[in-house]
Every structure is written in C-alpha cells, then in structure tokens.
Design an enzyme around this catalytic site. Structure first.
Site, short mmCIF file in Angstrom:
data_model
loop_
_atom_site.label_atom_id
_atom_site.label_comp_id
_atom_site.label_asym_id
_atom_site.label_seq_id
_atom_site.Cartn_x
_atom_site.Cartn_y
_atom_site.Cartn_z
N GLY A 29 0.79 -1.22 0.00
CA GLY A 29 0.00 0.00 0.00
C GLY A 29 0.83 1.27 0.00
O GLY A 29 0.34 2.32 0.39
N GLY A 31 2.56 2.22 -2.86
CA GLY A 31 2.78 2.62 -4.24
C GLY A 31 3.98 1.94 -4.89
O GLY A 31 4.45 2.37 -5.93
N ASP A 59 2.33 -1.81 -13.82
CA ASP A 59 2.88 -2.57 -12.70
C ASP A 59 3.14 -4.03 -13.06
O ASP A 59 4.17 -4.60 -12.71
CB ASP A 59 1.93 -2.50 -11.49
CG ASP A 59 1.68 -1.08 -11.06
OD1 ASP A 59 2.33 -0.16 -11.60
OD2 ASP A 59 0.82 -0.88 -10.17
P1 ADP Z 1 0.43 -1.61 -3.53
O1 ADP Z 1 0.24 -2.42 -4.77
O2 ADP Z 1 0.70 -0.18 -3.81
O3 ADP Z 1 1.45 -2.18 -2.60
P2 ADP Z 1 -2.29 -2.43 -3.10
O4 ADP Z 1 -3.34 -1.94 -2.17
O5 ADP Z 1 -2.57 -2.36 -4.56
O6 ADP Z 1 -0.96 -1.63 -2.73
O7 ADP Z 1 -1.94 -3.93 -2.77
C1 ADP Z 1 -1.66 -4.33 -1.44
C2 ADP Z 1 -2.37 -5.63 -1.12
O8 ADP Z 1 -1.72 -6.74 -1.81
C3 ADP Z 1 -2.30 -5.99 0.33
O9 ADP Z 1 -3.33 -5.36 1.06
C4 ADP Z 1 -2.46 -7.51 0.30
O10 ADP Z 1 -3.82 -7.87 0.15
C5 ADP Z 1 -1.73 -7.89 -0.98
N1 ADP Z 1 -0.33 -8.24 -0.65
C6 ADP Z 1 0.78 -7.57 -1.00
N2 ADP Z 1 1.90 -8.14 -0.51
C7 ADP Z 1 1.49 -9.22 0.18
C8 ADP Z 1 2.16 -10.22 0.96
N3 ADP Z 1 3.48 -10.21 1.13
N4 ADP Z 1 1.39 -11.18 1.53
C9 ADP Z 1 0.05 -11.19 1.37
N5 ADP Z 1 -0.62 -10.27 0.68
C10 ADP Z 1 0.06 -9.29 0.09
MG MG Z 2 -1.31 -2.12 -6.21
#
Ligand code: ADP
Ligand code: MG
Length: 391
Positions: A124, A126, A174
């Site tokens: 979350g 970016g 992405d």
């Molecule tokens: P960003 O892509 O900018 O990091 P997003 O809100 O698009 O933010 O995606 C984040 C979401 O992706 C998290 O809330 C989770 O659901 C999932 N996620 C990301 N990394 C992990 C991880 N290491 N383990 C489990 N879920 C993950």
């Molecule tokens: Mg994302």
C-alpha cells in the site's frame, strides 16, 4: 536463497509431499522513475523493478484444490479452482484467485496446488506489492502446470485479475515491469500501443533511493477520478478544436496547448500541461539515459515533481518535504514523488558516496517536521519474475 529454504520449511510443516512437480519463484515490486499520471492518457511511463519481491514455493496436487499459505498474514486458505469467489475477509487471497480465474478463462486447465509465499515489498505504499503478488502467482501456476505463456500475455492476464476480480482499475505498468523488468534496465512502456523497450540504467556512481513517507490519504480515489475526468475534458476539447484525430492528451503537442488551450478553464489547462510535458519528459529521459546522461535525467525528475505539485496538484506536504530535504543534500541529482500521489513514496537519484549521509539527513529532517520516521530503500534496477528452482 535463504528465504526459499525458509519457505520450504513452512511448506513441509503444512503440506504433505504429493510427489508432483514443485518449484520456487519470485516477482518484484517496482518504482516509477518518471511518467506519472500519463498511463491513462495513452502516454509513456518509465518504471524499474526493485530489489524487493514476493517469493512463492509450490507443488501440484492430485485434485482441484488450491491451498495457499501467506507467511506474512500467517493465514492458510483453501478453495476449489472450480468455484472461485471473492473473499471479503481475506483480501490478499483475491489476488491469487483472480489470477487462477483469468488463467481458466483463457482456456488453461489448471491442476490444484499447495502454495506458500512471503514478501518484502511494502504494502500500500505505491511500490506495487499487488502486481508482485499477481505476477508471482501466475508465474508459479504457469510453471507448475507447464503452460507456455508469453511474458506480455502474463502481464496482461495479471492486470485483468486486478481489474476484474479484485476490482481495482489499474493500468498495465505494474504487471509489465514485474514480469518484464531486467537487471540494470528501466522499462519504457507505451501505454497506448502496449509496446515496451528496455532502457539501460546502469551507472556505478549513482543509486536509486526510495523514501516512503508512510502517509496514505483516503483522498486518492476521488481525486484520481477527478483528474481522469479533467484529462478527458481536455482531450475532447482538442478533438473538436484540432483538424485531426485526437483520442487522448497523448496526441496533443505543447505548442497546440499553448495556442488553443487558453480557452480551457485554468485547472483543466494545467492538468493538460502536466500530462503533455510529462510525456515529453519521459521521451527526453530515455534519450538521456541512452547517453548515460544522469545529470539531465535528474533535472527531468525535478521538473516532473514541480509539475505534479503545481499543475496536477497530486502531491502533499509530506512528499514536498521529502523532495525539498533531498534537494538540499549533496550529491542529489533528482528527486520527485512517485505513484498516484497524496502519500506513498519519493524516488531520488543520489551519488553513491552520498547515500549514507542522504539517508541520515532525510530520516532526521522528515521525522523532525512530521513526527513520522520514513522508511528508506536503496535499489538497483532488478530482474522481473523468475524461477529460483524447480524439481
Ligand atoms: P500496492 O500495490 O501499492 O502495494 P495495493 O493496495 O494495490 O498496494 O496492494 C496491497 C495488497 O496486496 C495488500 O493489502 C495484500 O492484500 C496484498 N499483498 C501484497 N503483498 C502481500 C504479501 N506479502 N502477503 C500477502 N498479501 C500481500
Ligand atoms: Mg497495487
């Protein structure tokens, strides 16, 4: 490879060996170097993959179940490939389900599998942990099932997973960079034609330093939709005003904006000016990087930030502060906010010898002003998704 060993340990504690195909895979997060808010205007972006990734191990099963264990959430879930439905409680699993769903829709018949994964891409902020999760899932399922899927096809199916299953209206950047990234290269993507080009990004004297403001604003969605609307309004205006086909701001030149754009409301004019000049900055950046001209690239990053701050108005106090602090340090060639804005990260181009001092100065300066300790990551351009081992 420590992380892979660690994952297999958890895997073996939870799942029994089916004797079938197994392997370990990873996919990285990314930072956009330049080209912000250009993607939905049919324009250009220039991300690089970072040295932070999600790693997944898996083994095929004899049935149609996917059993997935997230180390980071310490949560194990199972579902059938024949019945993929949105999970309201465990958002993370929807990224995996979405990918499986898109693979099935493409006509691939998947076999069930046991999967375990962990990641160090900040979530979350970016840096696109979501694309890393989609791409590593697609890469793992494709490999275990022996599917041959072209890299671009895989990136696009992951984008569709996020659009259709998770319900986030993201572009192609992405997933493209997480799948197609290459060590020592940035990736130029033409968001209209979906064509891409690896751009050499290697200079042993400089480092890319990412500063995480640790702020996230609820504003992002509504402001984002408003910017899109304003861009559409400007594009429509030029489509009527100019004697040729204009489908998006990508098709308008800065000269045309200056000549006719004064008829637009001031806000819409400035939004268009950001998009048009930002597209030009990406193209100029590519030329500069091909000449190993990091000084010019750094200047373009600084201009990009000003344009996002003043014309597009998607920065915020914390991001401006991080950029201002950065530009006051020695050995800093460029600094700008990166990502959608209103929080998230800045990206900086810093002379290698100055990186340690840079990190200390930004940390203390930012904490003093905001009370927040920023997170700072140094990264070289990394490889996209890869197989770590397979048996
Ligand atoms: P960003 O892509 O900018 O990091 P997003 O809100 O698009 O933010 O995606 C984040 C979401 O992706 C998290 O809330 C989770 O659901 C999932 N996620 C990301 N990394 C992990 C991880 N290491 N383990 C489990 N879920 C993950
Ligand atoms: Mg994302």
């Amino acid at each position: 490879m420590e992380i892979v060993k660690h994952l297999w340990q958890f895997f073996q504690e939870r799942f029994k060996d089916t004797g079938r195909e197994k392997g370990a895979f990873s996919a990285p997060g990314r930072v956009n170097l330049i080209g912000e808010h250009t993607d939905y205007n049919d324009g250009f972006v220039l991300p690089m993959a970072i040295e932070k990734e999600i790693t997944m191990v898996g083994q095929l099963r004899d049935d149609q179940l996917l059993k997935v264990y997230s180390l980071d959430y310490d949560s194990e879930l199972k579902f059938s490939l024949d019945n993929l439905t949105f999970d309201q409680e465990n958002i993370w699993v929807n990224y995996l389900k979405g990918v499986a769903d898109e693979l099935e829709k493409m006509g691939y018949h998947l076999t069930g599998a046991n999967l375990a994964f962990t990641g160090n891409v900040p979530q979350g902020s970016g840096l696109s942990s979501s694309a890393a999760l989609e791409v590593v899932t697609a890469f793992t399922l494709a490999n275990l099932n022996n599917l041959e899927i072209e890299p671009v096809e895989m990136a696009l199916l992951c984008q569709r997973a996020e659009n259709n299953f998770v319900g986030v209206n993201c572009g192609i950047m992405d997933q493209y960079i997480s799948r197609l990234g290459r060590k020592d290269h940035a990736l130029m993507i033409d968001c209209r034609t979906k064509e891409y080009e690896l751009i050499p990004f290697k200079n042993k004297d400089f480092r890319v330093v990412i500063c995480n403001s640790k702020v996230e604003r609820g504003l992002v969605d509504s402001e984002y939709n408003q910017r899109r609307e304003e861009c559409n309004q400007a594009a429509k205006f030029f489509a009527e005003r100019l004697d040729r086909r204009v489908e998006a701001l990508r098709d308008v030149t800065i000269e045309e904006l200056e000549e006719f754009g004064t008829e637009l409301p001031d806000t819409v004019y400035r939004r268009a000016r950001h998009v048009i000049t930002e597209n030009n900055r990406v193209l100029t950046s590519i030329a500069a990087l091909k000449n190993n001209d990091f000084a010019t690239f750094g200047r373009l990053m600084i201009e990009s930030h000003k344009s996002l701050r003043d014309d597009y108005e998607v920065s915020c106090r914390e991001l401006d502060l991080l950029v201002d602090l950065a530009l006051n340090q020695e050995g800093v060639l460029g600094a700008r906010m990166t990502g959608a804005g209103f929080g998230g990260c800045t990206v900086n181009l810093v002379r290698k010898n100055n990186v340690d001092h840079f990190m200390d100065a930004i940390s203390s300066g930012y904490e003093q002003e905001t009370g927040i300790r920023p997170e700072i990551y140094v990264s070289s351009p990394a490889d996209g998704a890869k197989m770590l081992n397979k048996e």
